[in-house]
Design an enzyme around this catalytic site. Structure first.
Site, short mmCIF file in Angstrom:
data_model
loop_
_atom_site.label_atom_id
_atom_site.label_comp_id
_atom_site.label_asym_id
_atom_site.label_seq_id
_atom_site.Cartn_x
_atom_site.Cartn_y
_atom_site.Cartn_z
N LYS A 175 2.92 -2.18 -8.30
CA LYS A 175 4.29 -1.91 -8.74
C LYS A 175 5.33 -2.62 -7.88
CE LYS A 175 7.53 0.04 -11.16
NZ LYS A 175 7.86 -0.66 -12.42
N ASN A 222 1.24 0.07 5.92
CA ASN A 222 1.66 -0.67 4.74
C ASN A 222 2.47 -1.86 5.24
OD1 ASN A 222 2.72 -1.50 2.21
ND2 ASN A 222 4.52 -0.23 2.53
N GLY A 223 2.08 -3.07 4.82
CA GLY A 223 2.80 -4.27 5.25
C GLY A 223 1.84 -5.31 5.79
N CYS A 226 0.85 -1.18 0.00
CA CYS A 226 0.00 0.00 0.00
C CYS A 226 0.89 1.24 0.00
CB CYS A 226 -0.84 0.04 1.27
SG CYS A 226 -1.75 -1.47 1.55
N GLU A 262 1.10 -8.98 -18.85
CA GLU A 262 0.84 -8.00 -17.79
C GLU A 262 -0.11 -6.90 -18.21
OE1 GLU A 262 4.88 -6.61 -16.77
OE2 GLU A 262 4.08 -6.43 -14.75
N TRP A 286 -3.71 -1.96 -1.50
CA TRP A 286 -3.70 -3.16 -2.34
C TRP A 286 -3.97 -4.30 -1.37
CZ3 TRP A 286 -0.63 -7.67 -3.02
CH2 TRP A 286 -0.84 -8.33 -4.24
N ARG A 291 1.61 1.78 -5.88
CA ARG A 291 1.81 0.80 -4.81
C ARG A 291 0.54 0.01 -4.51
NH1 ARG A 291 6.38 1.77 -2.07
NH2 ARG A 291 5.64 0.48 -0.35
N HIS A 337 10.33 -29.80 -28.82
CA HIS A 337 10.15 -30.73 -27.70
C HIS A 337 8.77 -30.56 -27.05
CE1 HIS A 337 14.28 -31.99 -28.01
NE2 HIS A 337 14.66 -30.73 -28.04
N LYS A 365 5.64 -9.13 -20.52
CA LYS A 365 5.17 -7.75 -20.72
C LYS A 365 3.78 -7.75 -21.34
CE LYS A 365 7.00 -5.85 -18.98
NZ LYS A 365 8.06 -5.78 -17.99
N GLU A 395 10.71 -12.24 -21.38
CA GLU A 395 10.31 -10.89 -20.98
C GLU A 395 9.22 -10.34 -21.93
OE1 GLU A 395 10.49 -9.13 -18.51
OE2 GLU A 395 10.21 -7.06 -19.13
O1 M6R Z 1 10.84 -3.99 -7.86
P1 M6R Z 1 11.33 -5.30 -8.37
O2 M6R Z 1 12.23 -5.17 -9.54
O3 M6R Z 1 11.93 -6.15 -7.30
O4 M6R Z 1 10.02 -6.06 -8.86
C1 M6R Z 1 10.09 -7.38 -9.31
C2 M6R Z 1 8.85 -7.77 -10.06
O5 M6R Z 1 7.73 -7.70 -9.22
C3 M6R Z 1 8.63 -6.87 -11.27
O6 M6R Z 1 9.71 -6.92 -12.15
C4 M6R Z 1 7.36 -7.28 -12.03
O7 M6R Z 1 7.50 -8.52 -12.63
C5 M6R Z 1 7.05 -6.17 -13.05
N1 M6R Z 1 5.71 -5.73 -12.91
C6 M6R Z 1 7.30 -6.58 -14.43
O8 M6R Z 1 6.94 -5.64 -15.37
#
Ligand code: M6R
Length: 613
Positions: free
Chosen positions: A608, A100-101, A2, A492, A74, A27, A508, A489, A485
Site C-alpha cells: 500500500k 520498518n525502513g 513493513c 494492479e 515486505w 504495508r 501515431h 487499476k 488510471e
Molecule cells: O500513498 P501514495 O498516494 O503516495 O502512493 C502512491 C502510489 O504508490 C499509489 O498511488 C499506487 O500507485 C497505488 N497502488 C495505485 O492504486
C-alpha cells in the site's frame, strides 16, 4: 516497507499483536513474526506468508506474556523467508528488534560487528540493529537495566543511517518497550493501563483512539502505565495526544467482500468529507498572506502512481482556473532532474499515505530550492505533512485496499478546490465562474452517489471480456489521465495487460496493437471534444475492437452508433467529469480481478505505501 507493532499492558500481548498485524498487512505481507517476553525469556514465532499463517503458528506455540512486538514484512533486503522475517535478535537471543525502513550503512556495520565476533542469521539490514544495541549494551554503564537499554538504543540511533522506525524489547526489562523514529512512521497508542507502538493507527484503533505522533529523531519508552518521549537531544518532551476520529468500523470492510469495492462505494461520503476541507483558506494553510498567493508564478506537482494521475488532472485545473504554468512530475524523476529555481514557485506533493519515499524525497528537494510546499494528503501525522509548509487533508478515511480509488477522486477534488481558490485570489477566475464551479463542486457527492449505481452494468460486461489478453483505454484533455488510471487499476488488481493513451495519439503508433475483439474503453463525455472521440470509436471499431463508450446523457444516441456498449455517467461540469468517469473503470478492474480470482486487496508484488526508494 513493513508494519510494526508493540504492546505493553496487563493482558497477554500475543492476541493484540496478531490483531494489530492484520490491520497493518496493507504495508506488506510476505512474512510476519512475533516475539513475546515470557518468564524473562523471549519466545519468537515467525512464518512466511500472510499474518494468518503466523496466527496459526502462534496458536500452536501459545506464548504468554504482557510485553511483545510484531512485524509484517515486505522484503527489501533478503528474500521473503523465515530467517529474514522479523523480529531479529542479537547473539544472546535476549534482545529483539522489529524495523520498518532501510538501514543504508548496514553493510559497513555488519562487517564491523562480525569482526567483533557477532554472528548473523539473516540477510537483512535490520539484524545489524539488534547486534549494535547488544554491543552498545556491553559498553554502557547505568544504574538500572532500563536506563542501560535506553542509553544503548540512543547510541545505536546515532550510528545507523537511513529511514527507520524501530521497536526494541529486552529480556532484562520486562514491561518496557523502546521505539525510535527516523523518516518512517511510528505512532503510539495510549490506552488504559496498556500502550501500543505501531506503524499506523488502525493497528491499535480497536483499543484506543488517542495517539502520539512521533517526530524524526525521537525515541519513545513505553510501560503499561506511562509513555515517555525523548527528543533528538535525549530530553524529555511533552507531546499532546491526537484524538483519532476514525473508528475501527470505518477501518474495516463494512460488509463488503473486499476493501476495494467498499472504498469505491465510500466515494460519495469521501467527496463530502474532502469538500468540508475545501472551504479552507489556502493562504493560511501555507502560512502566507493573500498577496503571496497572488504572486505565485509556477506550480510543480509531484506524486507517484495513482496520485500522479490526480496531479495530471490538476494541471488542467491550475492552468485553466488559476492561469499558473504547472508541471507534473513523477516524484522519482523530479528528484534526479535539474529543476530550475524560480521565485514564487509552489510545489504540491500529492500522496494518499504521506509516506511514499519518492514523494518525500522530491518535496525535500523542492524545499531546498526555496519553494513553498503544500501536501495533498490523506493521513494525519504522516511524514509528508510534517515536511510541507501546509497540508490540505483529503479526509477521505482510511484506504486499505492497495489499489487506490477513493483517495484518487478526493485528490482530484482537492486539486479543483485549490485551483478555484487560487484563481479567485489572483483574479483569473471571475466571480461568476467561481460561483458556477463552487455549485458544481457542492453537487459532486450526489453525482457520485448516482454514479456508483453503475456497478451492475459494468459487472455484467466483464463476464464477456474478462479473458481478453489486452485492454485499451482512451481519453482526451482532463480525461486522458483517467485513461491512464483505468489501465493502472486493471493492471494492479487483475494482472492483465492494459494501456491508456491520449485518444489523439493512437494513430501515431498504438493503433497497431488493436485487433479483433480487443476491448477499448473510450472516455467521451458530451463536451467540445465529443466529435473527435466519435472518430476514435470508429477508428478502433474498424480494426475489430470491442468498443465501450463512457459518455454522458447527451452523447448516448451518437455513441450507440459507434460503440458496442455504452455506459452513461451523470453529467457534471466538463472539468469535474473525470471524477465521475473513473468510477466505471474502478468497477471494471474490480470485477475482472474477481472473475480471475485474484487477491484484490493485496495484489502480488505490491504494497500500500512504498516507503523505500
Ligand atoms: O500513498 P501514495 O498516494 O503516495 O502512493 C502512491 C502510489 O504508490 C499509489 O498511488 C499506487 O500507485 C497505488 N497502488 C495505485 O492504486
Amino acid at each position: 516497507m513493513c508494519g510494526i507493532i508493540g504492546y505493553v499492558g496487563k493482558n497477554n500481548s500475543a492476541p493484540y499483536i496478531i490483531d494489530g498485524l492484520k490491520k497493518l498487512e496493507y504495508r506488506g505481507y510476505d512474512s510476519a513474526g512475533i516475539s513475546i517476553l515470557q518468564d524473562e525469556k523471549i519466545v519468537t514465532v515467525r512464518a512466511v506468508g500472510k499474518v494468518a499463517e503466523l496466527e496459526k503458528a502462534t496458536l500452536i506455540v501459545n506464548p504468554q506474556g504482557n510485553t511483545g512486538i510484531g512485524h509484517t514484512r515486505w522484503a527489501t533486503h533478503g528474500k521473503p523467508s523465515e530467517e529474514n522475517s522479523h523480529p531479529h535478535w542479537d547473539c544472546t537471543g535476549e534482545l529483539v528488534v522489529v524495523h520498518n525502513g532501510i538501514i543504508e550503512n548496514y553493510l559497513t556495520l555488519r562487517e564491523k560487528l562480525q569482526k567483533l565476533g557477532h554472528t548473523f542469521q539473516s540477510e537483512t539490514d535490520t539484524e545489524v540493529i539488534a547486534h549494535l544495541i547488544e554491543e552498545n549494551l556491553i559498553h554502557t554503564r547505568a544504574v538500572s537495566n532500563e536506563e542501560q537499554l535506553i542509553k544503548a538504543v540512543q547510541k545505536t540511533n546515532t550510528q545507523i543511517a537511513g529511514a527507520f522506525a524501530i521497536g526494541v524489547m529486552w529480556a532484562h526489562t520486562p514491561g518496557m518497550l523502546v521505539g525510535v523514529k527516523n523518516q518512517s512512521p511510528l505512532v503510539v497508542g495510549l490506552g488504559k493501563e496498556e500502550n501500543f507502538l505501531a506503524s499506523d493507527v488502525p493497528a491499535f484503533l480497536r483499543h484506543t483512539n488517542r495517539a502520539l505522533f512521533l517526530e524524526d529523531g525521537e525515541m519513545v519508552i513505553l510501560h503499561a502505565g506511562n509513555v515517555t518521549v525523548l527528543d533528538v537531544k535525549g530530553q524529555e518532551k511533552k507531546v499532546k495526544p491526537t484524538k483519532i476520529s476514525w473508528d475501527q468500523k470505518t477501518a474495516e470492510k463494512g460488509g463488503y467482500a473486499h476493501f476495494m469495492i467498499k472504498e469505491i462505494y465510500d466515494q460519495p461520503q469521501a467527496l463530502e468529507d474532502t469538500l468540508r476541507t475545501a472551504q479552507t483558506d489556502f493562504a493560511k494553510l501555507l502560512g502566507v498572506d493573500d498577496a503571496a498567493l497572488r504572486q505565485l508564478r509556477n506550480i510543480h506537482i509531484i506524486a507517484c502512481g495513482t496520485a500522479y494521475h490526480a496531479g495530471l488532472v490538476g494541471k488542467y485545473y491550475l492552468e485553466q482556473l488559476a492561469g499558473i504554468p504547472t508541471s507534473v512530475d513523477l516524484a522519482s524523476e523530479y528528484k534526479y532532474r535539474t529543476v530550475p529555481s524560480f521565485e514564487h514557485t509552489l510545489a504540491i506533493a500529492i500522496s494518499q499515505s504521506g509516506e511514499t519515499a519518492d514523494t518525500i524525497g522530491a518535496i525535500k528537494k523542492a524545499k531546498k530550492l526555496g519553494f513553498q510546499t503544500l501536501a495533498i494528503c490523506n493521513v494525519l501525522g504522516s511524514t509528508l505533512t510534517r515536511i510541507c509548509d501546509g497540508t490540505f487533508f483529503t479526509h477521505c478515511g482510511p484506504e486499505i485496499s492497495v489499489a487506490s480509488t477513493k483517495a484518487f477522486t478526493s485528490q482530484i477534488t482537492a486539486m479543483f478546490a485549490l485551483a478555484l481558490c487560487l484563481g479567485k485570489a489572483n483574479g483569473n477566475t471571475s466571480e461568476t465562474d467561481f460561483n458556477k464551479y463552487a455549485k458544481l463542486l457542492t453537487g459532486l457527492p450526489k453525482d457520485m452517489a448516482q454514479t456508483v449505481k453503475m456497478e451492475y452494468d459494468v459487472r455484467h460486461l466483464t463476464r464477456k471480456i474478462y479473458k481478453a489478453d489486452r485492454f485499451i483505454f482512451l481519453g482526451r484533455h482532463v480525461n486522458f489521465p483517467i485513461a491512464l488510471e483505468g489501465a493502472l487499476k486493471l493492471k494492479e488488481v487483475s494482472y492483465r495487460s492494459a494501456e491508456g493513451f491520449a485518444a489523439g495519439e493512437i494513430k501515431h503508433g498504438p493503433i497497431s496493437i488493436i485487433d479483433k475483439g480487443t476491448p477499448v474503453f473510450i472516455l467521451m463525455p458530451h463536451d467540445d471534444l465529443f466529435e473527435k472521440m466519435l472518430s476514435a470509436c470508429q477508428e478502433c471499431r474498424a480494426r475489430g475492437a470491442q468498443v465501450v463508450s463512457i459518455t454522458t446523457q447527451d452523447g448516448v444516441k451518437q455513441a450507440q452508433d459507434v460503440a458496442d456498449q455504452v455506459f452513461t455517467v451523470p453529467a457534471t461540469g466538463e472539468l469535474l467529469q473525470p471524477i465521475l468517469n473513473v468510477v466505471p473503470l474502478q468497477f471494471l478492474a474490480y470485477w475482472i480481478a474477481k472473475r480471475l480470482d485474484c487477491d484484490i486487496d493485496q495484489p502480488r508484488n505490491l504494497a500500500k505505501s512504498v516507503t523505500v526508494e
